[in-house]
Every structure is written in structure tokens, then in C-alpha cells.
Design a protein around this motif. Sequence first.
Motif, PDB file in Angstrom:
ATOM      1  N   ARG A 291      21.083-101.309  43.737  1.00 38.04           N
ATOM      2  CA  ARG A 291      21.300-101.036  45.158  1.00 38.04           C
ATOM      3  C   ARG A 291      20.050-101.343  45.985  1.00 38.04           C
ATOM      4  O   ARG A 291      20.145-101.855  47.097  1.00 38.04           O
ATOM      5  CB  ARG A 291      21.689 -99.567  45.318  1.00 38.04           C
ATOM      6  N   TYR A 292      18.879-101.015  45.449  1.00 33.06           N
ATOM      7  CA  TYR A 292      17.628-101.204  46.197  1.00 33.06           C
ATOM      8  C   TYR A 292      16.947-102.536  45.904  1.00 33.06           C
ATOM      9  O   TYR A 292      15.871-102.804  46.418  1.00 33.06           O
ATOM     10  CB  TYR A 292      16.651-100.061  45.902  1.00 33.06           C
TER      11      TYR A 292
ATOM     12  N   TYR B 149      11.566-101.286  51.086  1.00 29.51           N
ATOM     13  CA  TYR B 149      11.141 -99.975  50.606  1.00 29.51           C
ATOM     14  C   TYR B 149      12.091 -99.468  49.539  1.00 29.51           C
ATOM     15  O   TYR B 149      13.297 -99.604  49.664  1.00 29.51           O
ATOM     16  CB  TYR B 149      11.085 -98.976  51.762  1.00 29.51           C
ATOM     17  N   LYS B 150      11.507 -98.883  48.476  1.00 30.46           N
ATOM     18  CA  LYS B 150      12.289 -98.314  47.379  1.00 30.46           C
ATOM     19  C   LYS B 150      11.871 -96.865  47.194  1.00 30.46           C
ATOM     20  O   LYS B 150      10.748 -96.493  47.552  1.00 30.46           O
ATOM     21  CB  LYS B 150      11.996 -99.072  46.073  1.00 30.46           C
ATOM     22  N   PRO B 151      12.747 -96.048  46.605  1.00 27.01           N
ATOM     23  CA  PRO B 151      12.323 -94.679  46.280  1.00 27.01           C
ATOM     24  C   PRO B 151      11.144 -94.712  45.307  1.00 27.01           C
ATOM     25  O   PRO B 151      11.018 -95.646  44.510  1.00 27.01           O
ATOM     26  CB  PRO B 151      13.562 -94.075  45.600  1.00 27.01           C
ATOM     27  N   LEU B 152      10.301 -93.699  45.381  1.00 23.76           N
ATOM     28  CA  LEU B 152       9.071 -93.690  44.582  1.00 23.76           C
ATOM     29  C   LEU B 152       9.341 -93.808  43.090  1.00 23.76           C
ATOM     30  O   LEU B 152       8.604 -94.477  42.369  1.00 23.76           O
ATOM     31  CB  LEU B 152       8.289 -92.394  44.849  1.00 23.76           C
ATOM     32  N   ASP B 153      10.403 -93.152  42.602  1.00 23.96           N
ATOM     33  CA  ASP B 153      10.648 -93.181  41.165  1.00 23.96           C
ATOM     34  C   ASP B 153      11.205 -94.519  40.681  1.00 23.96           C
ATOM     35  O   ASP B 153      11.263 -94.765  39.483  1.00 23.96           O
ATOM     36  CB  ASP B 153      11.567 -92.040  40.744  1.00 23.96           C
ATOM     37  N   LEU B 154      11.597 -95.414  41.609  1.00 24.96           N
ATOM     38  CA  LEU B 154      12.083 -96.734  41.207  1.00 24.96           C
ATOM     39  C   LEU B 154      11.011 -97.815  41.345  1.00 24.96           C
ATOM     40  O   LEU B 154      11.220 -98.952  40.936  1.00 24.96           O
ATOM     41  CB  LEU B 154      13.305 -97.133  42.050  1.00 24.96           C
ATOM     42  N   ARG B 155       9.882 -97.470  41.925  1.00 22.14           N
ATOM     43  CA  ARG B 155       8.804 -98.450  42.070  1.00 22.14           C
ATOM     44  C   ARG B 155       8.074 -98.624  40.749  1.00 22.14           C
ATOM     45  O   ARG B 155       8.112 -97.746  39.887  1.00 22.14           O
ATOM     46  CB  ARG B 155       7.804 -97.981  43.131  1.00 22.14           C
ATOM     47  N   VAL B 156       7.350 -99.751  40.641  1.00 19.91           N
ATOM     48  CA  VAL B 156       6.584 -99.982  39.420  1.00 19.91           C
ATOM     49  C   VAL B 156       5.419 -99.003  39.364  1.00 19.91           C
ATOM     50  O   VAL B 156       4.788 -98.723  40.376  1.00 19.91           O
ATOM     51  CB  VAL B 156       6.061-101.433  39.329  1.00 19.91           C
ATOM     52  N   LYS B 157       5.142 -98.482  38.174  1.00 27.45           N
ATOM     53  CA  LYS B 157       4.137 -97.435  38.038  1.00 27.45           C
ATOM     54  C   LYS B 157       2.722 -98.023  38.049  1.00 27.45           C
ATOM     55  O   LYS B 157       1.908 -97.698  38.893  1.00 27.45           O
ATOM     56  CB  LYS B 157       4.389 -96.663  36.738  1.00 27.45           C
ATOM     57  N   LYS B 158       2.438 -98.904  37.091  1.00 32.57           N
ATOM     58  CA  LYS B 158       1.101 -99.480  36.924  1.00 32.57           C
ATOM     59  C   LYS B 158       0.039 -98.379  36.938  1.00 32.57           C
ATOM     60  O   LYS B 158       0.227 -97.343  36.321  1.00 32.57           O
ATOM     61  CB  LYS B 158       0.834-100.535  37.987  1.00 32.57           C
ATOM     62  N   THR B 159      -1.099 -98.594  37.626  1.00 28.65           N
ATOM     63  CA  THR B 159      -2.103 -97.535  37.749  1.00 28.65           C
ATOM     64  C   THR B 159      -2.393 -97.341  39.225  1.00 28.65           C
ATOM     65  O   THR B 159      -2.098 -98.207  40.046  1.00 28.65           O
ATOM     66  CB  THR B 159      -3.422 -97.919  37.044  1.00 28.65           C
ATOM     67  N   ARG B 160      -2.990 -96.241  39.544  1.00 28.91           N
ATOM     68  CA  ARG B 160      -3.266 -95.904  40.943  1.00 28.91           C
ATOM     69  C   ARG B 160      -4.178 -96.962  41.573  1.00 28.91           C
ATOM     70  O   ARG B 160      -3.985 -97.385  42.707  1.00 28.91           O
ATOM     71  CB  ARG B 160      -3.924 -94.523  40.988  1.00 28.91           C
ATOM     72  N   ALA B 161      -5.187 -97.417  40.801  1.00 30.26           N
ATOM     73  CA  ALA B 161      -6.130 -98.415  41.308  1.00 30.26           C
ATOM     74  C   ALA B 161      -5.424 -99.741  41.589  1.00 30.26           C
ATOM     75  O   ALA B 161      -5.666-100.376  42.622  1.00 30.26           O
ATOM     76  CB  ALA B 161      -7.255 -98.627  40.302  1.00 30.26           C
ATOM     77  N   ILE B 162      -4.543-100.147  40.682  1.00 27.92           N
ATOM     78  CA  ILE B 162      -3.831-101.415  40.882  1.00 27.92           C
ATOM     79  C   ILE B 162      -2.905-101.310  42.087  1.00 27.92           C
ATOM     80  O   ILE B 162      -2.806-102.252  42.884  1.00 27.92           O
ATOM     81  CB  ILE B 162      -3.034-101.788  39.608  1.00 27.92           C
TER      82      ILE B 162
END
Length: 143
Positions: A92-93, A98-111
Motif C-alpha cells: 500500500r505504501y 512518507y511511510k510509517p516508521l515501522d515500514l522504513r528501512v532500519k539501517k543505523t541512526r548515523a546512516i
Amino acid sequence: YASFFFLSLFLHTLHTHFTMVRVKAHELRSKSKEELMKQVQDLKNELAQLRVSKVSGQGGPSKLAQIKVIRKSIARALTVFNQQQREGLRNRYRGRKYKPLDLRVKKTRAIRRALKPCQQRAKTLRQQKKEWHNPQRKYALKA
């Protein structure tokens, strides 16, 4: 001979009714949302019956061992259900800004906070003018 056949058939149906077989995840994936929820409800009812028989002392060791199998089957069914829900949301997204936070790629905070490649290549107007008016000099070297 016929009575033996019917007796064995009856015992087989009785056995499959009271002892649920381990649920396979690949079989669950082909089911719809409603079928999955119905199966979870059936498994929960079965688990409640097994717990009652455990407390009352009627169930032998086979019934007690069945509790673990049923619990794992419930977890498996709910996992497949949640995976299907998330896959539906991903579809759907897909392609949206914009996507919901839990559907975004995680990676690392710095990246996630790093500049994107197009932002890294971006130059100010002043920098562009400097490079235009003062290009890198080319030298011909004598061998």
C-alpha cells in the motif's frame, strides 16, 4: 472385516479431533485472513480444553505434551497473519514519499541522518561560478 474398518476409521477421527497436528507455516500462507483467525480461535479453544484437563488430572502425559504443540501452532498462525498484514501495508505504501516508521528501512541512526548522495554532490551558485571561471589547469609536460 467391515466392522474393523469402521472401528479404525472412528478411532482415527477421534484421535485427529482431540489431538491437533502441528501446523505448517507454508500451509497457513495460502489461507485468508478470516481462515487464519478462525484457526487461531480453534487452537485457543483446544488449548483451553487441554489446560482444563491438566488441572482436573484427567489428561495423561500425551495431553500435557500436546499443550506445547498447540501453543507453538498458535504462535505460528499469528506470525503468518502479522506477516501478511505487514506485506499488505508495504504494498500500500510502496512508491509514496512518507511511510510509517515501522515500514522504513532500519539501517543505523548515523546512516539515516547522513546526507543523501544528491545532497553530497550539491554545490552553491557561488561554488559553481568559481569552478566555471577558474577551471583546473592543464599542463603539457616535456618528456
